[in-house]
Write a protein that holds these residues in place. Sequence first.
Motif, PDB file in Angstrom:
ATOM      1  N   TYR A  99       0.844  -1.193   0.000  1.00  0.00           N
ATOM      2  CA  TYR A  99       0.000   0.000   0.000  1.00  0.00           C
ATOM      3  C   TYR A  99       0.880   1.244   0.000  1.00  0.00           C
ATOM      4  O   TYR A  99       1.696   1.441   0.892  1.00  0.00           O
ATOM      5  CB  TYR A  99      -0.874  -0.039   1.257  1.00  0.00           C
ATOM      6  N   ARG A 100       0.750   2.049  -1.036  1.00  0.00           N
ATOM      7  CA  ARG A 100       1.478   3.304  -1.222  1.00  0.00           C
ATOM      8  C   ARG A 100       2.969   3.107  -1.528  1.00  0.00           C
ATOM      9  O   ARG A 100       3.729   4.080  -1.505  1.00  0.00           O
ATOM     10  CB  ARG A 100       1.330   4.224   0.004  1.00  0.00           C
ATOM     11  N   SER A 101       3.400   1.904  -1.826  1.00  0.00           N
ATOM     12  CA  SER A 101       4.790   1.701  -2.236  1.00  0.00           C
ATOM     13  C   SER A 101       4.868   1.700  -3.762  1.00  0.00           C
ATOM     14  O   SER A 101       3.842   1.696  -4.451  1.00  0.00           O
ATOM     15  CB  SER A 101       5.333   0.391  -1.672  1.00  0.00           C
ATOM     16  N   ASP A 102       6.078   1.693  -4.299  1.00  0.00           N
ATOM     17  CA  ASP A 102       6.217   1.681  -5.754  1.00  0.00           C
ATOM     18  C   ASP A 102       7.388   0.802  -6.157  1.00  0.00           C
ATOM     19  O   ASP A 102       8.117   0.279  -5.315  1.00  0.00           O
ATOM     20  CB  ASP A 102       6.375   3.105  -6.311  1.00  0.00           C
ATOM     21  N   ASP A 142       3.779  -0.189 -11.089  1.00  0.00           N
ATOM     22  CA  ASP A 142       3.131   0.624 -10.057  1.00  0.00           C
ATOM     23  C   ASP A 142       1.623   0.503 -10.212  1.00  0.00           C
ATOM     24  O   ASP A 142       1.090   0.673 -11.318  1.00  0.00           O
ATOM     25  CB  ASP A 142       3.531   2.099 -10.193  1.00  0.00           C
ATOM     26  N   HIS A 198      -0.160   5.095  -7.675  1.00  0.00           N
ATOM     27  CA  HIS A 198       1.142   4.862  -7.045  1.00  0.00           C
ATOM     28  C   HIS A 198       2.257   5.204  -8.032  1.00  0.00           C
ATOM     29  O   HIS A 198       2.107   5.002  -9.239  1.00  0.00           O
ATOM     30  CB  HIS A 198       1.315   3.397  -6.641  1.00  0.00           C
ATOM     31  N   PHE A 235      -5.208   7.828  -6.368  1.00  0.00           N
ATOM     32  CA  PHE A 235      -5.020   6.860  -5.295  1.00  0.00           C
ATOM     33  C   PHE A 235      -6.340   6.539  -4.597  1.00  0.00           C
ATOM     34  O   PHE A 235      -6.608   5.385  -4.258  1.00  0.00           O
ATOM     35  CB  PHE A 235      -4.007   7.388  -4.283  1.00  0.00           C
ATOM     36  N   GLU A 239      -8.055   9.739   7.319  1.00  0.00           N
ATOM     37  CA  GLU A 239      -6.599   9.809   7.201  1.00  0.00           C
ATOM     38  C   GLU A 239      -5.972   9.323   8.506  1.00  0.00           C
ATOM     39  O   GLU A 239      -6.529   9.504   9.583  1.00  0.00           O
ATOM     40  CB  GLU A 239      -6.141  11.240   6.904  1.00  0.00           C
ATOM     41  N   ASP A 249       3.172  12.288   4.379  1.00  0.00           N
ATOM     42  CA  ASP A 249       1.737  12.310   4.065  1.00  0.00           C
ATOM     43  C   ASP A 249       1.018  11.175   4.791  1.00  0.00           C
ATOM     44  O   ASP A 249       1.542  10.052   4.893  1.00  0.00           O
ATOM     45  CB  ASP A 249       1.519  12.173   2.557  1.00  0.00           C
ATOM     46  N   ASN A 272      -1.671   8.122   5.584  1.00  0.00           N
ATOM     47  CA  ASN A 272      -2.364   7.091   4.820  1.00  0.00           C
ATOM     48  C   ASN A 272      -3.827   7.487   4.686  1.00  0.00           C
ATOM     49  O   ASN A 272      -4.418   8.033   5.625  1.00  0.00           O
ATOM     50  CB  ASN A 272      -2.272   5.731   5.521  1.00  0.00           C
TER      51      ASN A 272
END
Length: 272
Positions: free
Chosen positions: A47-50, A74, A78, A85, A176, A184, A186
């Motif tokens: 999650y939220r990685s690339d 990706d 992402h 997103f 959030e 930032d 999640n």
Amino acid sequence: MTATNDNATAADFIEVGEGADARRIAVALQPPAAGNTLAHLVWLGGYRSDMAGTKAVELAGLAARLGTGCVRFDYSGHGASGGAFVDGTISRWLEESLAVIGHAGKTLGTRRVVLVGSSMGGWIALRAVAELASRQDIEIAGLVLIAPAPDFTAELIEPNLTEAERTALAERGQFEEPTPYGPDPNIYTLKLIEDGRANRVLTGVIETGCPVHILQGMADPDVPYAHAVRLMEHLSGDDVVLTMIRDGDHRLSRPQDIAKILEAAEVLAHGQ
């Protein structure tokens, strides 16, 4: 549009979805050496990685040393991919994963793959195995699951929602949460949570039809190691290995952690 990264890997884009749902997915394909018959390595990020993250790049390096193919990409929303997103769901990111694997089959001749899934990518890997089971063009040679987080929306998020978060989901469709992994927060959407319920895998026996190696940190603050033990109990095959790393965190990105991950991937690529 094509670019080249430090690993001499072609980075390109494929289109997934139609009409207003179409999004451009950034893909990096690393071709195998001529005559190499090892399974190709497919990276499924968290999650939220690339695909430029440490573990993904190290996996590409392993593939280069072995002379086999490597597939990184990706998810929408992402890295270098298009799409928002907040539109992301497990179903949407699974669709993209399957599209990329299909694209690799046409481009690299990928037929046998080891899926290497980190955190949420472990969940997507388990869903991908189920979706690919009926296909004749792709064989899953093994799964490497790193701090896997299957069903994390239903098992780890929903039971721990505060009243304020429940209110935010009802009124704004998202909430959030601060994260130690970047400036930032999640973002978790109602859409993601509802879709997660439809993609649960910890509801019965999980039949992968291939060897599975799970690596889990016991000091993981995000996915308790008991979650990995529970996953192992749902896996039907006898060829399942669980490696507990006593001082390992969620990322498992230290050199000693990565060495264990690469060793597991190499063993499965060789079909051992």
